[in-house]
Design an enzyme around this catalytic site. Structure first.
Site, PDB file in Angstrom:
ATOM      1  N   GLY A 173       6.817  -0.554   4.994  1.00  0.00           N
ATOM      2  CA  GLY A 173       7.327   0.827   5.025  1.00  0.00           C
ATOM      3  C   GLY A 173       7.544   1.364   3.628  1.00  0.00           C
ATOM      4  O   GLY A 173       7.065   0.830   2.630  1.00  0.00           O
ATOM      5  N   ASP A 174       8.312   2.435   3.560  1.00  0.00           N
ATOM      6  CA  ASP A 174       8.551   3.102   2.272  1.00  0.00           C
ATOM      7  C   ASP A 174       9.650   2.429   1.443  1.00  0.00           C
ATOM      8  O   ASP A 174       9.655   2.546   0.216  1.00  0.00           O
ATOM      9  CB  ASP A 174       8.988   4.551   2.517  1.00  0.00           C
TER      10      ASP A 174
ATOM     11  N   GLY B 240       8.863   5.639   7.619  1.00  0.00           N
ATOM     12  CA  GLY B 240       8.360   5.269   6.301  1.00  0.00           C
ATOM     13  C   GLY B 240       6.988   5.782   5.923  1.00  0.00           C
ATOM     14  O   GLY B 240       6.738   6.125   4.765  1.00  0.00           O
TER      15      GLY B 240
ATOM     16  N   THR C 168      15.606   6.891   4.025  1.00  0.00           N
ATOM     17  CA  THR C 168      15.537   6.228   5.333  1.00  0.00           C
ATOM     18  C   THR C 168      14.810   7.142   6.310  1.00  0.00           C
ATOM     19  O   THR C 168      14.956   8.363   6.242  1.00  0.00           O
ATOM     20  CB  THR C 168      16.940   5.907   5.871  1.00  0.00           C
ATOM     21  N   GLY C 169      14.020   6.546   7.184  1.00  0.00           N
ATOM     22  CA  GLY C 169      13.288   7.356   8.159  1.00  0.00           C
ATOM     23  C   GLY C 169      11.923   6.764   8.418  1.00  0.00           C
ATOM     24  O   GLY C 169      11.683   5.584   8.124  1.00  0.00           O
TER      25      GLY C 169
ATOM     26  N   ARG D  95       2.799  -4.626   8.476  1.00  0.00           N
ATOM     27  CA  ARG D  95       3.142  -3.257   8.045  1.00  0.00           C
ATOM     28  C   ARG D  95       4.258  -3.250   6.981  1.00  0.00           C
ATOM     29  O   ARG D  95       5.235  -3.960   7.088  1.00  0.00           O
ATOM     30  CB  ARG D  95       3.589  -2.474   9.272  1.00  0.00           C
TER      31      ARG D  95
ATOM     32  N   THR E 102      17.981   1.517   8.269  1.00  0.00           N
ATOM     33  CA  THR E 102      17.827   1.041   6.895  1.00  0.00           C
ATOM     34  C   THR E 102      19.096   1.295   6.095  1.00  0.00           C
ATOM     35  O   THR E 102      19.830   2.228   6.403  1.00  0.00           O
ATOM     36  CB  THR E 102      16.661   1.819   6.276  1.00  0.00           C
TER      37      THR E 102
END
Ligand code: ASP
Length: 320
Positions: free
Chosen positions: A216-217, A240, A237-238, A214, A186
């Site tokens: 994510g964050d 989510g 980032t990671g 889906r 990201t």
């Protein structure tokens, strides 16, 4: 009349205080895993993204314009999981998410499930500035993009052979979604401008093999992206799902604002909490005081920072 730049008469560029911090994802990047061309390609791309944002800030541009410009450069670069070079969904499609937030008034714009808009961060910015809404999805978001004349591309524009290979591997080995080897990529940026305003932007293809629409964050305001002039600006980032459950970006700003923690203390505390729940990833943070901070619990994170202090750092591995 041209006024010479002396100590008493600094040029406009010297007088303006600003900061810029960007990331290109956290993950399992170690020196023995990264090839030399990968390492130098990523560093060069991070450098270009820093240049795009700092060129604006130097001349008195806004934090908002700077984060937009930096993220756009990273979206266009296939090294990162955003825009061109984004990861594939389980079904072999590409679905992009992005968000942007203005610390001045906490105005925000976000989009999810984008497959035809070349630069999702630009679309998120239009959602913030030209629509009454904050968060648009899929077809509706792209209808809005067309109405606003935002550049559209064929979905194949985002595809790259390396991401296809990762997707095939995912399908064959039924990899776990949060496998750190999936190398989250990201991209994001946070900035402070000479007027003391902060902004944050994040853009992503999400996780390889993601299913069922889906989200994510990254596009979730407060989870992967947040900016508040009273505290800080954060891009994450990671994995989510963990970032959403904690509300990472807002949580960091809330700790700074209400507990009086430094940006580093707040970022480290929230990343520790994330790790305690089993989540991996990292954040970049800046605030009105001019601190530039990152925190991550992965072996590496593509990241770079610069500012009116003249500092310029580009790093990949944890020990840099
Ligand atoms: N945070 C992103 C997501 O979960 C992935 C990443 O950071 O690479 O969608």
């Amino acid at each position: 009349m041209v006024i010479p730049a002396t100590e008493k008469n600094p040029t406009i560029e010297e007088a303006l205080q600003w900061r810029l911090l960007i990331h290109g994802g956290a993950g399992s990047m170690t020196r023995d895993q990264m090839t030399q061309p990968q390492d130098s390609g990523v560093r060069a791309a991070l450098g270009r993204a820093l240049d795009a944002g700092s060129a604006l800030l130097k001349l008195g541009g806004s934090a908002l314009d700077a984060v937009t410009a930096s993220v756009k450069v990273l979206e266009d670069n296939p090294h990162f999981n955003a825009g061109r070079g984004a990861v594939y969904t389980y079904d072999g499609t590409i679905e992009l998410d992005a968000a942007i937030m203005d610390g001045r008034d906490r105005n925000a714009g976000a989009v999810t499930g984008i497959s035809r808009t070349k630069n999702p961060v630009v679309l998120a910015r239009h959602v913030m500035e030209d629509s009454p809404h904050v968060f648009l999805n899929r077809k509706g978001a792209e209808r809005f993009a067309i109405e606003k004349g935002i550049e559209q591309v064929d979905p194949s524009w985002f595809e790259t052979p390396e991401r296809k290979r990762q997707w095939q591997e995912f399908r064959q080995h039924k990899s776990r979604y949060f496998d750190i080897d999936m190398k989250y990529g990201t991209v994001g940026a946070v900035a402070l401008d000479h007027e003391g305003h902060v902004a944050a932007a994040t853009s992503t293809g999400g996780l390889t093999g993601k299913r069922w629409g889906r989200i994510g964050d990254s596009p979730v305001i407060g989870a992967g992206t947040y900016a508040d002039d009273r505290a800080c600006a954060v891009s994450a980032t990671g994995a989510g799902e963990y970032f959403i459950r904690i509300g990472v970006a807002h949580e960091i700003c809330a700790r700074v604002r209400m507990k009086g923690e430094s940006l580093q203390q707040a970022a480290d505390a929230v990343i520790a909490e994330l790790g305690g729940m089993g989540g991996v990833g990292g954040v970049i943070v800046t605030g009105p005081g001019g601190d530039l901070v990152w925190s991550f619990n992965t072996p590496g994170m593509y990241r770079a920072r610069t500012g009116s202090t003249g500092e310029r750092v580009i790093a990949i591995y944890a020990d840099e």
